[in-house]
Design a protein around this motif. Structure first.
Motif, PDB file in Angstrom:
ATOM      1  N   LEU A  46       1.331  -1.447   0.062  1.00 37.96           N
ATOM      2  CA  LEU A  46       0.236   0.172   0.243  1.00 37.96           C
ATOM      3  C   LEU A  46       0.493   1.037   0.437  1.00 37.96           C
ATOM      4  CD1 LEU A  46      -3.331   0.427   2.455  1.00 37.96           C
ATOM      5  CD2 LEU A  46      -2.073   1.925   1.210  1.00 37.96           C
ATOM      6  N   LEU A  50       0.887   4.373  -2.594  1.00 34.81           N
ATOM      7  CA  LEU A  50       0.321   5.866  -2.028  1.00 34.81           C
ATOM      8  C   LEU A  50       1.959   7.100  -2.451  1.00 34.81           C
ATOM      9  CD1 LEU A  50      -0.592   5.467   1.721  1.00 34.81           C
ATOM     10  CD2 LEU A  50      -2.002   6.048   0.006  1.00 34.81           C
ATOM     11  N   VAL A  54       0.538  10.028  -3.896  1.00 32.70           N
ATOM     12  CA  VAL A  54       0.552  10.923  -3.367  1.00 32.70           C
ATOM     13  C   VAL A  54       1.934  12.145  -3.980  1.00 32.70           C
ATOM     14  CG1 VAL A  54       1.299  12.134  -1.348  1.00 32.70           C
ATOM     15  CG2 VAL A  54      -0.695   9.902  -0.922  1.00 32.70           C
ATOM     16  N   LEU A 169      -8.566   1.387   0.110  1.00 34.21           N
ATOM     17  CA  LEU A 169      -7.699   2.060   0.977  1.00 34.21           C
ATOM     18  C   LEU A 169      -6.901   3.150   0.461  1.00 34.21           C
ATOM     19  CD1 LEU A 169      -6.926  -0.158   3.662  1.00 34.21           C
ATOM     20  CD2 LEU A 169      -7.581   1.770   3.890  1.00 34.21           C
ATOM     21  N   SER A 172      -8.663   6.094  -1.082  1.00 31.13           N
ATOM     22  CA  SER A 172      -9.307   6.575   0.240  1.00 31.13           C
ATOM     23  C   SER A 172      -8.256   8.354   0.517  1.00 31.13           C
ATOM     24  CB  SER A 172     -10.145   6.778   1.063  1.00 31.13           C
ATOM     25  OG  SER A 172      -9.503   6.564   2.854  1.00 31.13           O
ATOM     26  N   VAL A 173      -6.728   7.312   1.133  1.00 33.22           N
ATOM     27  CA  VAL A 173      -5.197   8.753   1.555  1.00 33.22           C
ATOM     28  C   VAL A 173      -5.502   9.581   0.306  1.00 33.22           C
ATOM     29  CG1 VAL A 173      -3.695   8.353   2.110  1.00 33.22           C
ATOM     30  CG2 VAL A 173      -5.063   6.662   2.980  1.00 33.22           C
ATOM     31  N   THR A 176      -7.665  12.754  -0.404  1.00 33.11           N
ATOM     32  CA  THR A 176      -7.784  13.032   1.562  1.00 33.11           C
ATOM     33  C   THR A 176      -6.382  13.768   0.437  1.00 33.11           C
ATOM     34  OG1 THR A 176      -9.365  11.274   2.324  1.00 33.11           O
ATOM     35  CG2 THR A 176      -8.281  13.489   3.491  1.00 33.11           C
ATOM     36  N   MET A 177      -5.990  13.467   0.535  1.00 33.29           N
ATOM     37  CA  MET A 177      -4.454  14.222   0.470  1.00 33.29           C
ATOM     38  C   MET A 177      -4.512  15.488   0.094  1.00 33.29           C
ATOM     39  SD  MET A 177      -2.081  13.785   2.385  1.00 33.29           S
ATOM     40  CE  MET A 177      -0.708  14.471   2.173  1.00 33.29           C
ATOM     41  N   ALA A 180      -5.948  17.761   1.550  1.00 31.10           N
ATOM     42  CA  ALA A 180      -4.907  18.061   2.725  1.00 31.10           C
ATOM     43  C   ALA A 180      -4.221  18.931   1.966  1.00 31.10           C
ATOM     44  CB  ALA A 180      -5.659  16.879   3.960  1.00 31.10           C
ATOM     45  N   TYR A 181      -3.232  18.119   1.085  1.00 29.26           N
ATOM     46  CA  TYR A 181      -1.815  18.802   1.107  1.00 29.26           C
ATOM     47  C   TYR A 181      -0.975  18.536   0.139  1.00 29.26           C
ATOM     48  CZ  TYR A 181       2.149  19.733   3.422  1.00 29.26           C
ATOM     49  OH  TYR A 181       3.302  20.691   4.602  1.00 29.26           O
TER      50      TYR A 181
END
Lengths: 209, 206, 225
Positions: A46, A50, A54, A169, A172-173, A176-177, A180-181
């Protein structure tokens, strides 16, 4: 597609190293041994998804490659506290070797869909990254074990369910990132401080001669 | 680079003192041969030699077991499948091959310190300089990562505690704060790298 | 010496500093102000970490926009967070990292590292992992690392904010004892008695500038009414 990474900055290096560390830390978290899987379910893969989703394709791939270098030089950052070249030579090592490609694929898709990134698109990007590691993974199994390629490629049955959960998962991260960032926003307009010394009119247009 | 204890098993045997580059080369030769050779006696002899190597290096059996146990399970499963599909001999050849390959690689890892391996990697990457890769930065990148593994691990533990206190236990509420914290740290680390004169990628400082 | 000549700075549309002109020649200079006042940006403008949107900043005569390498050589910067500014796994390695740009032979690096460990009382921690140090020790290490390259000026952005009281004092003692010129952004007002000059930044402008007692008193009145 604008070139988002004209030069690697110190912050890029920081992100790459820290994310490599993040992937290592995920390997240290307890593994779940599920009865029907030959290898325990870890969330380390994972981390790879990410990294791409990200940091973007370029930095995500480098972070993952750096993680592999850590494994190669004998640091116990794989699940179970193992590492070393042996882990990169065993039958399931093909997946490891393509982790950077997996991060890259996920990152590429997330970058492409950045402006309208939804959970669904994030999910597709993550699944694409997960699946990207299958071909070499299977080929490696086939070569090292003498299994036929077709038999080896059945291992996706084993990996896919876990990968789908991890992709959900990850999506979703990632989404959201973005809120947020966001690290993948295009570079700001030239009123930013990094510009040269002359005062610029607000709006960033070139000064009229 | 001792903050995270490597797999390296310190010692002063002949194998420990042998230069990393040579060991890597030998490993490549052994690995390739193991994949090509199909004769059980030859592979068996290779395994015996390998065991001698472990004995010379005086590796504790416990260390060997720790490093190999996960892989041994996989090898066993694959061997069983192969036995069912292609018969016992094929399965034994397969098992011998994998044991030799992985066993040799693990022996290298157990007898070679991290720093020596990084030096080898940097030398191997030398030719890539013309593509803008700076091999000297491999060591720095690895050290930088090593430095922050405990920092992020501590963060992870804190987040898990906070979760437990709140009675929440999902992966998502663990991962997201950890990712945010990691990305935030990068701001500070990036600034620190800059002021300490670190030049990333193409030099851009006047 | 650091000079600000009509310096303004903005992040996007938001102005952080407006038309600041200063000559920082005193040996110990404090910078105070409310959060968001622009004082951290001011510190970062001093060594070129941040470039002005308009105006010029000179550090020891070097333009921070055009002569980045020279500015890096003459300045050092210590950040607020003890953790993110220590970059290498062990204490000695982190000190050695500062010397990397100088490309010195390994023996010389080792010699200088040992000398610095001695000077900062860190000899026992030579090969210790950095993450086992206390916050105060980490800040001392950060200062030691910054001093490895012999900068003329050392800038500090809230170096004691995240430390407990005892470590605050220990670190501040070390800072005040430095022979270099120091510019310290801080919230800890009682640590400024031994400074030569204290500047108050409020809403991007210099609101007060003078002896520590006066500026701090002005600040208290400004905040507390």
């Amino acid at each position: 597609m604008a070139d988002r990474h004209p030069r690697t900055t110190a912050k890029d290096v920081a992100l790459i190293a820290l994310f490599a560390a993040f992937i290592c830390v995920l390997g240290l978290t307890p593994r779940i041994a599920l009865p029907f899987l030959p290898t325990p379910f870890t969330i380390q893969t994972l981390g790879v998804l990410l990294a791409g989703g990200v940091l973007g394709a370029h930095r995500g791939a480098w972070a993952t490659a750096l993680f592999l270098v850590l494994v190669a030089v004998g640091l116990p950052v794989l699940p179970g506290g193992v590492g070393g070249i042996g882990m990169l030579a065993g039958p399931t090592a093909g997946f490891l070797w393509t982790y950077p490609a997996g991060a890259w694929v996920t990152g590429m898709l997330v970058e492409r869909w950045w402006r309208k990134l939804s959970w669904l698109r994030g999910f597709v990007a993550a699944v694409a990254g997960s699946v990207a590691v299958y071909p070499l993974g299977h080929a490696w199994i086939a070569v090292t074990t003498g299994m036929s390629a077709t038999t080896a490629s059945w291992s996706w049955v084993v990996y896919l369910p876990g990968d789908l959960i991890k992709s959900a998962l990850a999506a979703s991260v990632i989404v959201t990132m973005k809120r947020a960032y966001p690290l993948l926003d295009p570079p700001p307009a030239p009123t930013a401080p990094a510009s040269r010394n002359e005062p610029r009119p607000a709006g960033g247009a070139k000064a009229a001669p | 680079m001792i903050a995270l204890a490597g797999v390296y098993h310190p010692g002063s045997s002949a194998l420990h003192r042998c230069p990393a580059g040579i060991k890597l080369f030998v490993l490549c030769v052994v690995g390739t041969t193991a994949m090509i050779v199909g004769s059980l006696p030859v592979l068996g002899a290779g395994i015996v030699l390998l065991a001698v190597g472990y004995a010379i290096a005086r590796i504790e059996p416990r260390a060997i077991w720790r490093l190999s146990r996960a892989l041994l399970v996989v090898v066993a499963i694959i061997a069983v499948i192969q036995a069912l599909v292609s018969g016992l001999t094929a399965a034994l050849v397969l098992a011998a091959r994998l044991l030799l390959l992985v066993g040799a690689a693990n022996l290298l890892t157990l007898t070679t310190p991290t720093s020596a391996l990084i030096d080898v990697i940097e030398r191997v990457l030398g030719p890539l300089r013309r593509f803008g890769v700076d091999p000297g930065q491999v060591g720095i990148a690895v050290a930088l990562t090593l430095r922050f593994i405990p920092v992020i691990a501590t963060q992870a533990a804190r987040i898990r505690e906070a979760q437990a206190a709140r009675g929440v236990r999902s992966y998502r509420s663990f991962l997201l704060p950890l990712v945010i914290s990691t990305v935030r740290m990068a701001d500070g680390v990036g600034e620190a790298l800059t002021v300490r004169g670190f030049q990333a990628g193409g030099a851009r400082h006047g | 010496m650091i000079e600000f000549r009509s310096v303004s700075h903005r992040y996007g549309d938001r102005p952080t500093l407006q038309d600041v002109t200063l000559r920082l020649v005193e040996r110990r200079i404090g910078v105070i102000g409310p959060n968001g006042s622009g004082k951290s940006t001011l510190a970062r403008l001093c060594n070129g970490l941040v470039k002005p949107t308009s105006g010029t900043v000179l550090a020891e005569g070097h333009d921070t926009t055009r002569e980045t390498a020279a500015v890096r050589r003459v300045t050092g910067f210590v950040f607020q967070d003890p953790d993110t500014q220590i970059l290498m796994p062990t204490v000695a390695e982190d000190l050695a990292f500062s010397l990397r740009p100088l490309r010195l032979p390994a023996a010389e690096v080792a010699r200088r590292v040992d000398a610095q460990l001695e000077a900062f009382g860190l000899v026992d921690h030579r090969d210790h992992p950095a993450h086992l140090l206390s916050g105060g020790q980490k800040q001392l290490l950060a200062i030691a690392a910054v001093l490895m390259t012999d900068p003329a000026i050392v800038l500090f952005d809230e170096p004691t904010t995240l430390l407990d009281l005892r470590n605050k004092h220990r670190v501040m003692e070390t800072i005040v004892g430095l022979s270099q010129q120091i510019v310290v952004v801080t919230h800890d007002l009682d640590l400024l008695d031994r400074f030569d000059r204290v500047i108050l930044i409020d809403e991007g402008r210099v609101a007060a500038d003078g002896a520590p007692g006066e500026t701090v008193a002005f600040y208290r009145k400004l905040i507390l009414g």
